[in-house]
Design a protein around this motif. Structure first.
Motif, mmCIF file in Angstrom:
data_model
loop_
_atom_site.group_PDB
_atom_site.id
_atom_site.type_symbol
_atom_site.label_atom_id
_atom_site.label_comp_id
_atom_site.label_asym_id
_atom_site.label_seq_id
_atom_site.Cartn_x
_atom_site.Cartn_y
_atom_site.Cartn_z
ATOM 1 N N GLU A 1 0.868 -1.228 0.134
ATOM 2 C CA GLU A 1 -0.123 -0.129 -0.009
ATOM 3 C C GLU A 1 0.924 1.260 -0.039
ATOM 4 N N ARG A 2 0.459 2.276 -0.702
ATOM 5 C CA ARG A 2 0.911 3.577 -0.679
ATOM 6 C C ARG A 2 0.291 4.719 -0.289
ATOM 7 N N VAL A 3 1.085 5.462 0.455
ATOM 8 C CA VAL A 3 0.345 6.727 0.974
ATOM 9 C C VAL A 3 0.706 7.908 0.049
ATOM 10 N N SER A 4 -0.204 8.686 -0.466
ATOM 11 C CA SER A 4 0.096 9.794 -1.124
ATOM 12 C C SER A 4 -0.431 10.913 -0.224
ATOM 13 N N VAL A 5 0.507 11.932 -0.268
ATOM 14 C CA VAL A 5 0.529 13.018 0.787
ATOM 15 C C VAL A 5 0.396 14.349 0.015
ATOM 16 N N THR A 6 -0.398 15.114 0.188
ATOM 17 C CA THR A 6 -0.610 16.452 -0.517
ATOM 18 C C THR A 6 -0.640 17.634 0.619
ATOM 19 N N VAL A 7 0.295 18.545 0.287
ATOM 20 C CA VAL A 7 0.341 19.721 1.091
ATOM 21 C C VAL A 7 -0.286 20.804 0.666
ATOM 22 N N ASP A 8 -1.096 21.666 0.620
ATOM 23 C CA ASP A 8 -1.382 22.811 0.056
ATOM 24 C C ASP A 8 -1.300 24.244 0.902
ATOM 25 N N ILE A 9 -0.442 24.960 0.434
ATOM 26 C CA ILE A 9 -0.326 26.298 1.265
ATOM 27 C C ILE A 9 -0.829 27.421 0.536
ATOM 28 N N TYR A 10 -1.872 28.296 1.226
ATOM 29 C CA TYR A 10 -2.764 29.301 0.904
ATOM 30 C C TYR A 10 -2.029 30.656 1.768
ATOM 31 N N ASN A 11 -1.889 31.613 1.075
ATOM 32 C CA ASN A 11 -1.631 32.849 1.392
ATOM 33 C C ASN A 11 -2.987 33.758 1.375
ATOM 34 N N GLN A 12 -3.680 33.665 2.628
ATOM 35 C CA GLN A 12 -5.035 34.648 2.610
ATOM 36 C C GLN A 12 -4.958 35.834 3.037
ATOM 37 N N GLY A 13 -3.710 36.443 3.215
ATOM 38 C CA GLY A 13 -3.444 37.729 3.718
ATOM 39 C C GLY A 13 -3.258 38.820 2.597
ATOM 40 N N THR A 14 -2.585 39.771 2.794
ATOM 41 C CA THR A 14 -2.515 40.976 1.975
ATOM 42 C C THR A 14 -1.442 41.348 1.344
ATOM 43 N N SER A 15 -0.260 40.567 1.939
ATOM 44 C CA SER A 15 1.238 40.749 1.503
ATOM 45 C C SER A 15 1.721 39.425 1.247
ATOM 46 N N PHE B 1 7.642 3.727 7.121
ATOM 47 C CA PHE B 1 7.494 4.079 5.529
ATOM 48 C C PHE B 1 8.619 4.462 5.052
ATOM 49 N N ASP B 2 8.719 4.143 3.636
ATOM 50 C CA ASP B 2 9.805 4.625 2.811
ATOM 51 C C ASP B 2 9.425 5.716 1.795
ATOM 52 N N VAL B 3 10.087 6.729 1.605
ATOM 53 C CA VAL B 3 9.682 8.065 0.369
ATOM 54 C C VAL B 3 10.171 7.210 -0.769
ATOM 55 N N ILE B 4 9.162 7.260 -1.648
ATOM 56 C CA ILE B 4 9.534 6.593 -2.963
ATOM 57 C C ILE B 4 9.393 7.339 -4.195
ATOM 58 N N SER B 5 8.418 8.719 -3.949
ATOM 59 C CA SER B 5 8.324 9.723 -4.834
ATOM 60 C C SER B 5 8.467 11.014 -4.083
ATOM 61 N N GLU C 1 5.071 10.712 -2.101
ATOM 62 C CA GLU C 1 4.505 9.293 -1.933
ATOM 63 C C GLU C 1 5.519 8.268 -1.175
ATOM 64 N N LEU C 2 4.681 7.756 -0.249
ATOM 65 C CA LEU C 2 5.318 6.747 0.667
ATOM 66 C C LEU C 2 4.887 5.594 0.639
ATOM 67 N N ASP C 3 5.805 4.425 0.765
ATOM 68 C CA ASP C 3 5.457 3.324 0.465
ATOM 69 C C ASP C 3 5.411 2.574 2.054
ATOM 70 N N ALA C 4 4.098 1.945 2.443
ATOM 71 C CA ALA C 4 3.939 1.529 3.816
ATOM 72 C C ALA C 4 4.573 -0.005 3.975
ATOM 73 N N LYS C 5 5.533 0.114 5.020
ATOM 74 C CA LYS C 5 6.221 -1.231 5.303
ATOM 75 C C LYS C 5 5.660 -1.958 6.523
ATOM 76 N N THR C 6 4.715 -1.351 7.416
ATOM 77 C CA THR C 6 4.268 -2.138 8.603
ATOM 78 C C THR C 6 2.481 -2.014 8.526
ATOM 79 N N LYS C 7 1.997 -2.613 9.215
ATOM 80 C CA LYS C 7 0.684 -2.649 9.104
ATOM 81 C C LYS C 7 0.256 -2.092 10.370
#
Length: 194
Positions: free
Chosen positions: A47-61, A78-82, A103-109
């Motif tokens: 199983e692989r874990v796909s992680v996405t982090v979105d960063i928003y600037n809601q300020g004025t500068s 976990f192993d980082v594969i991508s 993307e991470l590759d899961a090694k343990t349950k």
């Protein structure tokens, strides 16, 4: 006579200082960080874990020297594969969005929940780096035993979702069939008249 003029000047000074202080304090970046993780079963036992982090600037500068660190994924699980768990950008303009995926590759349950990702950025008016933390993720049940899908499970879901529509269509088709086909008694009656 000096009293009304003095009151007007004091009121004007208060309003001007209030306006200037609110304007100066609102001219900063406001960083919102959203982290999401999804499980992708490749095959049984992998199983692989796909992680996405979105960063928003809601300020004025603009925020400068923006850096993301999400190093909360233990290497024994976990192993980082991508991609990588950290990334830097030169700037994030007001109203802008940055996104990073790895993307991470899961090694343990087991059930795993990660700490929030940390975003550091610089504001021109302050000397110290500012920090923002991401939203938490829902605990992931990595390599969980999932029951196999039954053969006609899709038909049950289809009937549950569109059952009333299928019934209406069936009744309409039956009605059209009954109206369009001649009955046997009318066919016999037309032969006797000749």
């Amino acid at each position: 006579m000096a009293d009304p003029i003095l009151k007007a000047l004091i009121a004007f000074a208060l309003l001007a200082s209030l306006f200037l202080s609110s304007h100066a304090s609102s001219d900063v970046p406001f960083i919102v960080v959203h982290k999401k993780a999804t499980l992708n079963r490749i095959k049984s036992g992998a199983e692989r874990v796909s992680v996405t982090v979105d960063i928003y600037n809601q300020g004025t500068s603009t925020a400068y020297d923006v850096s993301l660190a999400d190093d909360n994924w233990p290497s024994d699980a976990f192993d980082v594969i991508s991609g990588s768990t950290s990334k830097s950008w030169e700037r994030l303009d007001a109203g802008g969005i940055l996104s990073h995926t790895f993307e991470l590759d899961a090694k343990t349950k087991g059930v795993f929940s990660s700490d929030p990702a940390v975003v550091k950025f610089r504001v021109p008016t302050k000397s110290a780096l500012q920090e923002a933390y991401s939203t938490p993720i829902i605990p992931l049940d990595v390599l969980a035993d999932r029951p196999p899908e039954k053969k006609f499970e899709w038909a049950k879901r289809l009937l549950a979702k569109y059952g009333s529509l299928i019934s209406v269509i069936s009744i309409v088709v039956l009605f059209v069939y009954l109206v369009a086909t001649p009955s046997k008694s009318s066919a016999k009656g037309s032969k006797k008249k000749r």
